[in-house]
Design a protein around this motif. Structure first.
Motif, short mmCIF file in Angstrom:
data_model
loop_
_atom_site.label_atom_id
_atom_site.label_comp_id
_atom_site.label_asym_id
_atom_site.label_seq_id
_atom_site.Cartn_x
_atom_site.Cartn_y
_atom_site.Cartn_z
N GLY A 154 1.20 6.55 -7.84
CA GLY A 154 2.37 7.20 -7.23
C GLY A 154 2.60 6.77 -5.78
O GLY A 154 3.55 7.21 -5.15
N ALA A 155 1.70 5.91 -5.24
CA ALA A 155 1.89 5.49 -3.85
C ALA A 155 2.91 4.36 -3.78
O ALA A 155 2.88 3.46 -4.61
CB ALA A 155 0.57 5.05 -3.25
N ARG A 156 3.77 4.39 -2.77
CA ARG A 156 4.72 3.28 -2.60
C ARG A 156 4.08 2.11 -1.89
O ARG A 156 4.55 0.98 -1.96
CB ARG A 156 5.88 3.76 -1.72
CG ARG A 156 6.80 4.69 -2.42
CD ARG A 156 8.18 4.45 -1.85
NE ARG A 156 9.06 5.52 -2.26
CZ ARG A 156 10.13 5.87 -1.58
NH1 ARG A 156 10.42 5.25 -0.44
NH2 ARG A 156 10.90 6.82 -2.00
N ARG A 157 3.02 2.42 -1.14
CA ARG A 157 2.42 1.38 -0.31
C ARG A 157 0.99 1.78 0.04
O ARG A 157 0.74 2.97 0.29
CB ARG A 157 3.25 1.36 0.96
CG ARG A 157 3.01 0.25 1.90
CD ARG A 157 3.91 0.41 3.11
NE ARG A 157 4.04 -0.87 3.76
CZ ARG A 157 4.39 -1.04 5.02
NH1 ARG A 157 4.72 0.00 5.77
NH2 ARG A 157 4.46 -2.23 5.52
N ASN A 158 0.07 0.81 0.05
CA ASN A 158 -1.30 1.10 0.49
C ASN A 158 -1.43 0.70 1.96
O ASN A 158 -1.07 -0.42 2.33
CB ASN A 158 -2.33 0.29 -0.30
CG ASN A 158 -2.23 0.56 -1.78
OD1 ASN A 158 -1.68 1.58 -2.21
ND2 ASN A 158 -2.77 -0.36 -2.58
N VAL A 159 -1.97 1.60 2.75
CA VAL A 159 -2.16 1.29 4.17
C VAL A 159 -3.63 1.51 4.52
O VAL A 159 -4.18 2.59 4.28
CB VAL A 159 -1.28 2.19 5.07
CG1 VAL A 159 -1.56 1.93 6.54
CG2 VAL A 159 0.20 1.99 4.74
N VAL A 160 -4.28 0.47 5.05
CA VAL A 160 -5.67 0.60 5.50
C VAL A 160 -5.64 0.95 6.99
O VAL A 160 -5.01 0.25 7.79
CB VAL A 160 -6.46 -0.71 5.27
CG1 VAL A 160 -7.87 -0.58 5.81
CG2 VAL A 160 -6.49 -1.05 3.78
N TYR A 161 -6.28 2.06 7.33
CA TYR A 161 -6.31 2.52 8.73
C TYR A 161 -7.70 2.27 9.30
O TYR A 161 -8.70 2.75 8.75
CB TYR A 161 -5.96 4.01 8.76
CG TYR A 161 -5.91 4.62 10.14
CD1 TYR A 161 -5.32 3.94 11.22
CD2 TYR A 161 -6.44 5.90 10.39
CE1 TYR A 161 -5.26 4.51 12.48
CE2 TYR A 161 -6.38 6.47 11.66
CZ TYR A 161 -5.80 5.78 12.69
OH TYR A 161 -5.74 6.33 13.95
N PHE A 162 -7.79 1.50 10.39
CA PHE A 162 -9.08 1.15 10.97
C PHE A 162 -8.99 1.31 12.49
O PHE A 162 -8.78 0.34 13.23
CB PHE A 162 -9.45 -0.28 10.57
CG PHE A 162 -10.94 -0.56 10.65
CD1 PHE A 162 -11.86 0.27 10.02
CD2 PHE A 162 -11.42 -1.67 11.32
CE1 PHE A 162 -13.23 0.02 10.07
CE2 PHE A 162 -12.79 -1.95 11.38
CZ PHE A 162 -13.69 -1.09 10.74
N PRO A 163 -9.13 2.55 12.97
CA PRO A 163 -8.96 2.80 14.41
C PRO A 163 -10.25 2.55 15.19
O PRO A 163 -11.25 2.06 14.65
CB PRO A 163 -8.60 4.29 14.42
CG PRO A 163 -9.33 4.87 13.25
CD PRO A 163 -9.41 3.77 12.20
N GLY A 190 1.65 -3.88 1.27
CA GLY A 190 0.91 -2.89 2.07
C GLY A 190 0.83 -3.23 3.54
O GLY A 190 1.58 -4.08 4.05
N ALA A 191 -0.07 -2.57 4.24
CA ALA A 191 -0.20 -2.78 5.68
C ALA A 191 -1.59 -2.37 6.14
O ALA A 191 -2.31 -1.68 5.43
CB ALA A 191 0.85 -1.97 6.43
#
Ligand code: AVI
Length: 336
Positions: A154-163, A190-191
């Motif tokens: 159901g996700a439109r886009r996968n985003v990897v968050y690496f702060p 994705g992003a």
């Protein structure tokens, strides 16, 4: 602190042998090195939390201020119904800021090696964001891991968050590899949202890694204490002092443990001999410029879509996407 008379090694969970092999291999290098993963036992994690509160350690404070100022623009750029995947502990204040601003996120996938920590933070998040689907993945994110299909449904886009500028702790080629893996997890549409610390005056950098209260020094020495506890080795920690110089040629801080006198110790097949003034290397902390961040992204097959900075440009948060599209310097940067 000198080593006690007799040491009983801690129980070795599975995977520990490989970890000790890695330790031995590092100690056989020149200069002998200990992976920064040895910082983080219970005491080291508590010390790291205290580092983040030290006045000299600006990274956490400034990245959070960037989130406060720009999280809506970030959420808009990421779009609705994203699956947010966070390698590393996660669920800290920055993640919460982001989750709070996202438009109907499909899921949040924290990935961490510590099951206890992961499950605790997942249940806190579920309590605080009742609509959010939280899919914790217990894995070492530095090795390939799978994101369960259910988490991406159901996700439109996968985003990897690496702060946190954590990527700066990898050697340059390893950082590219890790970022490439994140790009693969994000997939074609994705992003990757990446926090990176910037190059700045050397005094500011060196103070951040040698705070007046001595917390970073204790954190650095704890790596040796941790090695002693786990392996039963008897490295005399009092023979070392903390030193964290800026190494301009590599645009990085190097965390070192310098021998106060001639030291020798053995660990498995490693025989380490240091003359007074020589050092063990415990960590790199690379700093970036807009150019070197874009270059790093490009080497990982990503392009900079947007970036947000604090007014002094001490820290940046980059939105990276696979291939295509050119980087336009944000019109309002530096942003206040
Ligand atoms: C986790 N990492 C981003 C920290 C840094 O700034 O490189 C680790 C650290 N080492 C010393 N102080 C903080």
């Amino acid at each position: 602190m000198s080593a006690p008379e007799r040491r009983v090694p801690e129980a070795r969970p599975s995977g520990q042998d490989a970890r000790i092999d890695g330790l031995v291999a590092g100690l056989r290098q020149s200069p002998p090195s200990i992976s920064p993963s040895w910082f983080y036992d219970r005491r080291g994690s508590a010390l790291f939390e205290r580092i983040c509160e030290q006045p000299e350690y600006y990274l956490t404070r400034i990245e959070l201020s960037i989130m406060d100022a720009h999280v809506r623009e970030m959420a808009e750029a990421l779009g609705p119904r994203i699956a947010l995947i966070e390698p590393g502990a996660g669920s800290g204040l920055k993640t919460r800021r982001l989750l709070g601003a996202l438009d109907s996120p499909a899921s949040y996938v924290p990935v961490d090696i510590s099951r206890e920590h992961l499950l605790e933070s997942a249940s806190r998040l579920r309590a605080d964001y009742q609509e959010l689907h939280v899919h914790p993945v217990c894995a070492d994110f530095t090795a390939p891991f799978d994101v369960p299909a259910a988490a991406l449904e159901g996700a439109r886009r996968n985003v990897v968050y690496f702060p946190g500028s954590t990527l700066g702790n990898w050697a340059p080629q390893d950082a590219v590899e890790l970022l490439r893996r994140f790009a693969r997890i994000a997939g074609p549409g994705g992003a990757v949202l990446l926090g990176l610390d910037m190059v700045k005056p050397v005094e500011v950098l060196e103070r951040a890694y040698d705070d007046a209260a001595g917390v970073t020094a204790a954190f650095n020495l704890n790596a040796l204490e941790h090695v002693n506890r786990v392996t039963g080795s008897r490295i005399d920690t009092s023979a070392f002092r903390h030193f964290a110089p800026w190494v301009a040629a590599h645009e990085r801080i190097e965390m070192r443990l310098v021998a106060r006198r001639d030291v020798a110790f053995e660990l498995g097949a490693a025989r380490v001999r240091l003359r007074r003034g020589e050092h063990l290397l415990t960590e790199y902390s690379h700093k970036y410029t807009a150019e070197s961040a874009a270059q790093l992204a490009a080497e990982a097959g990503l392009v900079v879509q947007q970036a947000w900075f604090d007014p002094e440009r001490w820290f940046g948060v980059w939105l990276l996407a696979p291939g295509g599209g050119a980087y336009a310097e944000p019109t309002d940067a530096p942003v206040s």
